[in-house]
Design a protein around this motif. Structure first.
Motif, mmCIF file in Angstrom:
data_model
loop_
_atom_site.group_PDB
_atom_site.id
_atom_site.type_symbol
_atom_site.label_atom_id
_atom_site.label_comp_id
_atom_site.label_asym_id
_atom_site.label_seq_id
_atom_site.Cartn_x
_atom_site.Cartn_y
_atom_site.Cartn_z
ATOM 1 N N PHE A 84 -20.198 -35.109 5.033
ATOM 2 C CA PHE A 84 -19.085 -34.795 4.146
ATOM 3 C C PHE A 84 -19.188 -35.721 2.923
ATOM 4 N N LEU A 85 -18.963 -35.152 1.743
ATOM 5 C CA LEU A 85 -18.937 -35.959 0.516
ATOM 6 C C LEU A 85 -17.553 -35.839 -0.123
ATOM 7 N N GLN A 221 -24.393 -29.470 -1.792
ATOM 8 C CA GLN A 221 -23.563 -28.303 -2.122
ATOM 9 C C GLN A 221 -22.147 -28.727 -2.476
ATOM 10 N N SER A 222 -21.609 -28.164 -3.552
ATOM 11 C CA SER A 222 -20.199 -28.385 -3.879
ATOM 12 C C SER A 222 -19.380 -27.381 -3.072
ATOM 13 N N ALA A 223 -18.918 -27.783 -1.904
ATOM 14 C CA ALA A 223 -18.089 -26.864 -1.105
ATOM 15 C C ALA A 223 -16.903 -26.393 -1.943
ATOM 16 N N HIS A 224 -16.408 -27.281 -2.796
ATOM 17 C CA HIS A 224 -15.201 -26.939 -3.564
ATOM 18 C C HIS A 224 -15.429 -25.844 -4.606
ATOM 19 N N PRO A 228 -13.109 -22.505 0.356
ATOM 20 C CA PRO A 228 -11.748 -23.043 0.265
ATOM 21 C C PRO A 228 -11.724 -24.541 0.602
ATOM 22 N N ALA A 229 -12.173 -25.353 -0.340
ATOM 23 C CA ALA A 229 -12.160 -26.818 -0.176
ATOM 24 C C ALA A 229 -11.560 -27.426 -1.430
ATOM 25 N N MET A 230 -11.023 -28.621 -1.285
ATOM 26 C CA MET A 230 -10.421 -29.276 -2.450
ATOM 27 C C MET A 230 -11.489 -29.788 -3.408
ATOM 28 N N THR A 231 -11.124 -29.842 -4.679
ATOM 29 C CA THR A 231 -12.029 -30.344 -5.708
ATOM 30 C C THR A 231 -12.601 -31.697 -5.285
ATOM 31 N N MET A 232 -13.898 -31.852 -5.482
ATOM 32 C CA MET A 232 -14.718 -32.999 -5.088
ATOM 33 C C MET A 232 -15.272 -32.885 -3.663
ATOM 34 N N GLY A 233 -14.708 -32.021 -2.840
ATOM 35 C CA GLY A 233 -15.219 -31.872 -1.473
ATOM 36 C C GLY A 233 -16.601 -31.218 -1.511
ATOM 37 N N SER A 234 -17.602 -31.890 -0.963
ATOM 38 C CA SER A 234 -18.981 -31.377 -1.013
ATOM 39 C C SER A 234 -19.718 -31.707 0.283
ATOM 40 N N PHE A 235 -20.906 -31.095 0.426
ATOM 41 C CA PHE A 235 -21.746 -31.332 1.607
ATOM 42 C C PHE A 235 -23.121 -31.836 1.179
ATOM 43 N N LEU A 236 -23.718 -32.662 2.022
ATOM 44 C CA LEU A 236 -25.144 -32.985 1.866
ATOM 45 C C LEU A 236 -25.806 -32.682 3.202
#
Ligand SMILES: Cc1ncc(COP(=O)(O)O)c(C=O)c1O
Length: 477
Positions: A84-85, A221-224, A228-236
């Motif tokens: 989680f980022l 990946q920018s999940a946001h 449906p993720a909040m701004t800044m929520g991303s995956f590596l």
């Protein structure tokens, strides 16, 4: 129950809130109790804004609900480890590039990349070799890179330590990433992919294949952006035989906040759950809605819906009237339709990743767009654009040297031969004309002057509008 339908972090937070906690810990708003009254709509979010308390785990050393939530993500993407980022793909790209290369390493880099990649290369003090993307004549924007160009670059630079790519581009266009990964892996070179716009690709066709399933070593990946993720929520996602996961983890510890946001992390748990629960019937429903929406737009003579190979969630409409893309965007915004972006020719809409039966204001939006554009007569627009002639290029000054040089602002007219100290990206097509450390050749100068004459818009290059450019001081040949 299917494990993927669990929400470990969301459940733990919910349980925590139910206990009606009395906070003597950070953050200072104390679950919203100490917060200006006028901001009432904040309360629901502030309730979730906890910190590393018993039962809520710790992003940097997870062994509880955050680990469980990340394990579910790892399992969904079928990789060695997913993270989680909380600081966007920006932090993912920093950690990814710093993992893939070290000082003086030669790395091949797709030239139309996000600035976080350039910033990371600068931090790593690596030596980037830029690969020019192809121009997409329909979209009138820079698209992806070709396997043949990568092959040429590898012949010139067989010592390359990594290949850094952006897939898809902002407009959702894709290219033969698998071909490039195969070529790279044959030579034991890792491929790092900024997939900021493709977190949803994992649900399968008709979406393009995800860089993860195509075998990339690290994918950010920018999940946001599309889930449906909040701004800044991303995956590596780490899935490499060639790189060290330990290094990724260490870099994330360096670059990410030591107070990660629980609302953002909980929204990542929800985004993963949403993806895992995305079914065939959802895809059919979504495609039907996209087709209907596009059909309505296709009836409007003042715009053209651009068809391209890539992500169906991205809908690019091109002006066919006297308004340019920016003006079209302004008109739409006046009617409360807010597209993702505009360029001189296009306006880009990001369609919601709807599930079966889920409603969105599509009829209303299409009707408004029709009303805005109804009175604009058809007009074919001429577009000038600039592509770099060099398919493969490198910096004239290393990042190490740049830190030792001073800068000055000079007139563009006399800049030939100098080394640019700034990034100048003309739109269209969004390919950097100049990057810090690149030599301003006669050809580049002529291109820049022509674009300024035409009134082109630039990203970076704050002095260009006044006919000036920032260069490194002591360099001139
Ligand atoms: C291709 C690409 N990579 C990375 C980023 C940075 O992503 P984030 O906003 O999640 O930090 C962006 C942002 O627009 C992007 O377009």
């Amino acid at each position: 129950m299917d494990a993927q339908l669990r929400l470990p972090l969301v459940d733990a937070l919910t349980e925590h809130i139910k206990r009606n906690p009395i906070s003597f810990h950070v953050p200072g708003h104390k679950y919203g109790r100490i917060f200006p009254n006028s901001s009432g709509f904040f309360q629901a979010i502030l309730q979730l804004d906890a910190t590393e308390l018993s039962g809520l785990d710790d992003l940097h050393a997870p062994d509880g609900v955050i680990l469980e939530a990340e394990d579910l993500l790892t399992n969904l993407f079928q990789v060695k480890k997913s993270y989680f980022l909380v600081n966007g793909s920006t932090v993912g790209n920093l950690a990814m590039v710093m993992t893939g290369c070290s000082e003086d390493d030669i790395v091949l880099v797709q030239r139309n990349c996000h600035k976080s990649i350039i910033n990371a290369l600068q931090l790593a003090k690596a030596t980037p070799i830029f690969i020019e993307p192809e121009y997409d004549p329909d979209g009138k924007v820079a698209a992806g890179v070709e396997v043949t160009t990568v092959n040429e670059a590898l012949l010139l630079y067989p010592q390359a330590k990594a290949i850094i790519l952006t897939y898809p581009n902002y407009y959702g266009m894709v290219y033969d990433l698998k071909g490039i990964i195969d070529v790279a892996h044959d030579r034991k070179i890792p491929v790092l992919v900024d997939e900021a716009h493709g977190a949803h690709f994992i649900v399968g066709g008709p979406f393009p294949k995800s860089a993860v399933s195509l075998g990339a070593d690290i994918v950010v990946q920018s999940a946001h952006k599309t889930l449906p993720a909040m701004t800044m929520g991303s995956f590596l996602h780490f899935n490499s035989e060639l790189l060290s996961n330990h290094k990724v983890k260490n870099n994330l510890e360096i670059f990410q906040s030591s107070s990660p946001s629980y609302p953002i992390m909980a929204s990542l748990d929800i985004a993963r759950h949403y993806l895992a629960a995305y079914r065939e019937e959802d895809i059919s429903y979504l495609l039907k809605k996209i087709t209907e929406f596009k059909k309505q737009l296709k009836d409007i003579s003042a715009i053209k819906v651009v068809d391209f190979h890539g992500d169906p969630l991205k809908i690019t409409v091109q002006s066919r009237c006297r308004l340019n893309g920016f003006e079209l965007q302004k008109e739409l915004e006046l009617r409360s339709i807010f597209p993702e972006l505009a360029d001189p020719n296009n306006v880009l809409f990001i369609f919601p990743l709807l599930k079966n039966g889920q409603e969105y204001l599509l009829e209303e939006a299409a009707a408004k767009i029709k009303r805005v554009l109804a009175d604009l007569p058809f007009m074919e627009r001429e577009v000038e654009y600039v592509m770099n002639e060099e398919k493969i290029s490198r910096l004239a000054v290393s990042y190490q040297e740049m830190t030792r040089l001073t800068k000055k602002v000079i007139s563009i007219e006399e800049s030939a031969g100098h080394i640019s100290a700034e990034q100048i990206i003309p739109y269209p097509p969004g390919i950097p004309l100049l990057l810090p450390g690149e030599r301003i050749t006669g050809q580049k100068l002529a291109q820049l002057q022509r674009l300024v004459e035409l009134g082109a818009r630039f990203h970076g290059g704050p002095f260009v509008k006044q006919g000036q450019i920032e260069v490194f001081h002591s360099y001139r040949t």
